[in-house]
Enzyme design. Structure first.
Site, PDB file in Angstrom:
ATOM      1  N   SER A  34       0.846  -1.191   0.000  1.00  0.00           N
ATOM      2  CA  SER A  34       0.000   0.000   0.000  1.00  0.00           C
ATOM      3  C   SER A  34       0.879   1.237   0.000  1.00  0.00           C
ATOM      4  O   SER A  34       1.994   1.224   0.522  1.00  0.00           O
ATOM      5  CB  SER A  34      -0.908  -0.016   1.239  1.00  0.00           C
ATOM      6  OG  SER A  34      -1.811   1.058   1.208  1.00  0.00           O
ATOM      7  N   ASP A  35       0.353   2.291  -0.586  1.00  0.00           N
ATOM      8  CA  ASP A  35       1.053   3.573  -0.557  1.00  0.00           C
ATOM      9  C   ASP A  35       0.020   4.680  -0.482  1.00  0.00           C
ATOM     10  O   ASP A  35      -1.059   4.571  -1.065  1.00  0.00           O
ATOM     11  CB  ASP A  35       1.936   3.756  -1.793  1.00  0.00           C
ATOM     12  CG  ASP A  35       2.857   4.961  -1.654  1.00  0.00           C
ATOM     13  OD1 ASP A  35       3.574   5.048  -0.637  1.00  0.00           O
ATOM     14  OD2 ASP A  35       2.847   5.821  -2.540  1.00  0.00           O
ATOM     15  N   THR A  36       0.358   5.721   0.254  1.00  0.00           N
ATOM     16  CA  THR A  36      -0.529   6.872   0.426  1.00  0.00           C
ATOM     17  C   THR A  36       0.239   8.136   0.106  1.00  0.00           C
ATOM     18  O   THR A  36       1.362   8.313   0.567  1.00  0.00           O
ATOM     19  CB  THR A  36      -1.052   6.946   1.880  1.00  0.00           C
ATOM     20  OG1 THR A  36      -1.763   5.745   2.173  1.00  0.00           O
ATOM     21  CG2 THR A  36      -1.969   8.142   2.077  1.00  0.00           C
ATOM     22  N   ALA A  40      -3.347   3.566  -2.556  1.00  0.00           N
ATOM     23  CA  ALA A  40      -3.431   2.375  -3.398  1.00  0.00           C
ATOM     24  C   ALA A  40      -3.172   1.150  -2.538  1.00  0.00           C
ATOM     25  O   ALA A  40      -2.300   1.167  -1.664  1.00  0.00           O
ATOM     26  CB  ALA A  40      -2.408   2.446  -4.526  1.00  0.00           C
TER      27      ALA A  40
END
Length: 190
Positions: free
Chosen positions: A70-72, A107
């Site tokens: 995940s990435d923010t 994501a």
């Protein structure tokens, strides 16, 4: 077994809320945005890179491993705000966000050796109240902005600065739980 490819304690805490057993894979993945790369493509690519890097680390020992990456990122216009490098950078980010609405892109990607990746992109909109220099300096000095995309933690002291949120609160924190749960179910891991 499910593996979380993240160093983020917030993502670990959020994933625990889904009552799915998992282990954490500690890794470092470069987070460099290409000059012509759109923010949404960037955040999805980094999440996929994290998941693939995690799978590469655990696959030999666990051929059935499922890895979540995940990435923010915080986005204002076309400007992507990653994690501040120092207090001055945090102050500059907070000044830019003050009194404005920005997007938070998170994501989530699931990968395993047996099937194609599954992914979701969650877009939330956050509106900050107008912050004066004293508020910004005090918040930056408390240390909370460090290590956070956009230099704030919605679940912490910065919550009082949020005038409006449209989207996923947990997504702004770093892992949108509804979407993650749906992906895990579709992947057969929940």
């Amino acid at each position: 077994m499910l593996y979380l490819a993240s160093r983020s304690p917030r993502r670990q805490e959020l994933l625990q809320r889904l009552d799915v057993p998992f282990q954490t894979v500690q890794l470092d993945v470069p987070e460099l945005r290409a000059a012509d790369e759109s923010p949404d493509h960037y955040v999805q690519r980094v999440a996929l890179d994290k998941a693939h890097a995690g799978l590469a680390l655990v696959q030999a020992a666990d051929p059935d491993a499922i890895v979540l990456g995940s990435d923010t990122e915080v986005v204002l216009g076309e400007r992507v705000f990653g994690k501040p490098v120092d207090v001055d950078d945090a102050i500059a980010m907070l000044r830019a966000l003050s009194g404005r609405t920005h997007q938070v892109l998170t994501a989530v990607v699931l990968v395993c050796a047996q099937r194609a990746p599954a992914q979701a992109l969650v877009v939330s909109e956050v509106t900050f109240d107008r912050l004066d220099d004293a508020q910004i300096a005090a918040y930056a000095a408390c240390g909370e902005p460090m290590g956070k995309a956009g230099a704030y933690a919605i679940q912490g002291r910065a919550e009082r600065f949020i005038r409006h949120l449209s989207g996923s609160y947990s997504g702004v924190m770093g892992l949108p739980l509804y979407h993650t749960s749906q992906l895990l179910t579709a992947f057969g891991a929940h």
